[in-house]
Structure formats: C-alpha cells, structure tokens
Design an enzyme around this catalytic site. Structure first.
Site, PDB file in Angstrom:
ATOM      1  CG  HIS A   1       0.142 101.188   7.713  1.00 13.13           C
ATOM      2  ND1 HIS A   1      -0.980 100.537   8.180  1.00 13.13           N
ATOM      3  CD2 HIS A   1      -0.010 102.492   8.059  1.00 13.13           C
ATOM      4  CE1 HIS A   1      -1.774 101.416   8.772  1.00 13.13           C
ATOM      5  NE2 HIS A   1      -1.205 102.615   8.709  1.00 13.13           N
TER       6      HIS A   1
ATOM      7  CD  GLU B   1       1.067 104.957  11.640  1.00 19.25           C
ATOM      8  OE1 GLU B   1       0.401 106.000  11.531  1.00 19.25           O
ATOM      9  OE2 GLU B   1       0.960 103.986  10.889  1.00 19.25           O
TER      10      GLU B   1
HETATM   11  P1  PGA Z   1      -5.206 107.552  11.628  1.00 13.95           P
HETATM   12  O1  PGA Z   1      -4.274 106.562  10.795  1.00 13.95           O
HETATM   13  O2  PGA Z   1      -4.580 108.902  11.610  1.00 13.95           O
HETATM   14  O3  PGA Z   1      -6.530 107.513  10.885  1.00 13.95           O
HETATM   15  O4  PGA Z   1      -5.319 107.003  13.005  1.00 13.95           O
HETATM   16  C1  PGA Z   1      -2.877 106.624  10.851  1.00 13.95           C
HETATM   17  C2  PGA Z   1      -2.256 105.592   9.944  1.00 13.95           C
HETATM   18  O5  PGA Z   1      -2.796 104.473   9.838  1.00 13.95           O
HETATM   19  O6  PGA Z   1      -1.219 105.858   9.304  1.00 13.95           O
END
Ligand code: PGA
Length: 247
Positions: free
Chosen positions: A96, A165
């Site tokens: 992450h 992401e």
């Molecule tokens: P968010 O976070 O949905 O609050 O943008 C996603 C994540 O960090 O996995």
C-alpha cells in the site's frame, strides 16, 4: 467474480464488529451475492476476533501489511504472515502506498509477498503512480516496474490480486476518467500476462471509491473489483457501493 475489499487503515475497536455484521446481513440476502467476494482488512488488533466471528460467512478477513520474515523474529512491533495466518486471516495487503511511503521498497515487498504466499495468505498487491509521475506520463512505466520487480512467474497467480491505486486519488476525491482507467487496466493486465505467461490475476481499482463514484466504474469490464478505504468504515456506504455497482 468481483471483489469488494474494505481497507480500514487505522480504524476500529472490538465493538466496530457491528459494521461487518450489517454488511454480512446484506450480503447473505443479496440476489447478486454469488457474483462477488467481500474482504475486510481491519487493524491487526481486530483480526482474530473478526476472523472467528466471520468464519464460513460471506466476509473474509485480511491484514493490512505483514513482516517479511518468518515466523518469529526479534523485530519490535513486527507481525509475520505466520502470525497473521494463525489467527484466521486469509489475505494480506502488501505494498500500500502508505507503507511504500514509510520505506517499503521493491526488494522488501518481494520478500513480503514470498513469505505471505509461503504461509498460505492470498496477497493483495498494491501499485500506483503519484501525481508527478502521472503528469509526466510515466504511469505505465512506473506500474510496470512495480510489478516486474516484485512478481515472478513461479508465484501462483490464483493467490495474487492486484490493486491499482493511483496515489493522487487515495483519499482525495480525485478520480481517473473511465477511459483512462480502462486503458490503464488493459496495460496492467498485459504486463501481468507477460510475467505469469498466462491469464492475468484479478486487477482491482482503489482510490476515492464511494457509493457515488462506483457508478463511473461499473462499465469497465477489465476492473475485477475495488479496494475501498474511507467508505468501508460505514456499513451503509459499503453496502451502497455494492448495490449501485449491480444496479
Ligand atoms: P480511499 O482509500 O478509498 O479512502 O481513497 C483507498 C486505499 O487507500 O486503499
């Protein structure tokens, strides 16, 4: 099969189980329930309790990170995949951007993936470009490096899920356009096919997914599900995401 994964980050106490209970009640009656899987990654402190209560239920439990050595070590605060698996988690997030920011490099991430897989945890491997990289049109170059430096053909692709992401989208309300995301997902799958020499593992999208933004993404067949941060802390929002996706 689609995935709806809730990443709770640093949120939750034992009583927060009520959020999962509501999600589970919805899912067990949902006419679309066979089409998706729900995974929640609470903090380490809640994994054992949640995994016990939701054993054999619609919700699976995962961790948000894991240590890269197995099974015990002298490293203060570390939690190994062996320990995570032993309390009933089935999945772990790895890579992450919060952890990459704190120093998790490709070398370390590869060890984490190896040890997680060795301990029979399925890995949700997160990748994503930052704002500057996007502006300089380096998105695919960055993603390719993140994938190629960590994943190997010998890893079982059935045990790996990729979560794309974009860092600029996490917690900001900023979203890629559906065309942009479709193109990126196609590229990611192409890179993964090359690594695994067969069909790509599932590729999810994460970053500001909520009950409204989900509508933009439901037409993108290449996306196999969602990693949801902020909105996963509310059972109503999480349920509405699923409802609106299938509406
Ligand atoms: P968010 O976070 O949905 O609050 O943008 C996603 C994540 O960090 O996995």
């Amino acid at each position: 099969m689609k995935y709806f994964i809730g990443n709770w980050k640093m949120f939750g106490v034992p009583n927060s189980i009520y959020i999962l209970k509501k999600i589970n009640t919805f899912c067990s009656k949902d006419k679309n329930r066979k089409k998706y899987r729900v995974i929640i990654t609470p903090p380490f402190t809640l994994i054992e309790k949640f995994a016990k209560i939701f054993k054999d239920k619609k919700i699976s439990i995962g961790s948000q990170n894991c240590y890269h050595k197995d099974p015990f070590s002298s490293n203060t605060s570390a939690v190994s995949p062996y320990m995570i698996k032993s309390v009933g988690a089935k999945y772990t997030l790895i890579g992450h951007s919060d952890n990459r920011n704190e120093g998790d490099n490709d070398h370390l991430l590869k060890s984490k993936v190896q040890f997680a897989l060795k301990n029979k945890l399925k890995v949700i491997f997160c990748i994503g470009e930052n704002k500057v990289e996007k502006k300089n049109k380096k998105t695919i170059v960055v993603l390719k490096k993140q994938l190629q430096n960590v994943l190997e053909k010998k890893f079982n692709k059935k045990d790996i899920i990729i979560a794309y992401e974009p860092i600029w989208s996490i917690g900001t309300g900023k979203l890629p356009t559906s065309l942009e995301l479709k193109k990126t997902a196609i590229q990611i799958k192409k890179i993964l096919k090359n690594i695994f020499k067969r069909k790509s593992p599932a590729v999810l999208y994460g970053g500001s997914v909520d009950e409204k933004s989900i509508k933009i993404f439901k037409e993108i067949n290449e996306i196999d599900g969602f990693l949801i941060g902020g909105a996963s802390k509310s059972s109503k929002k999480f349920i509405d995401i699923i409802k609106n996706y299938y509406r």
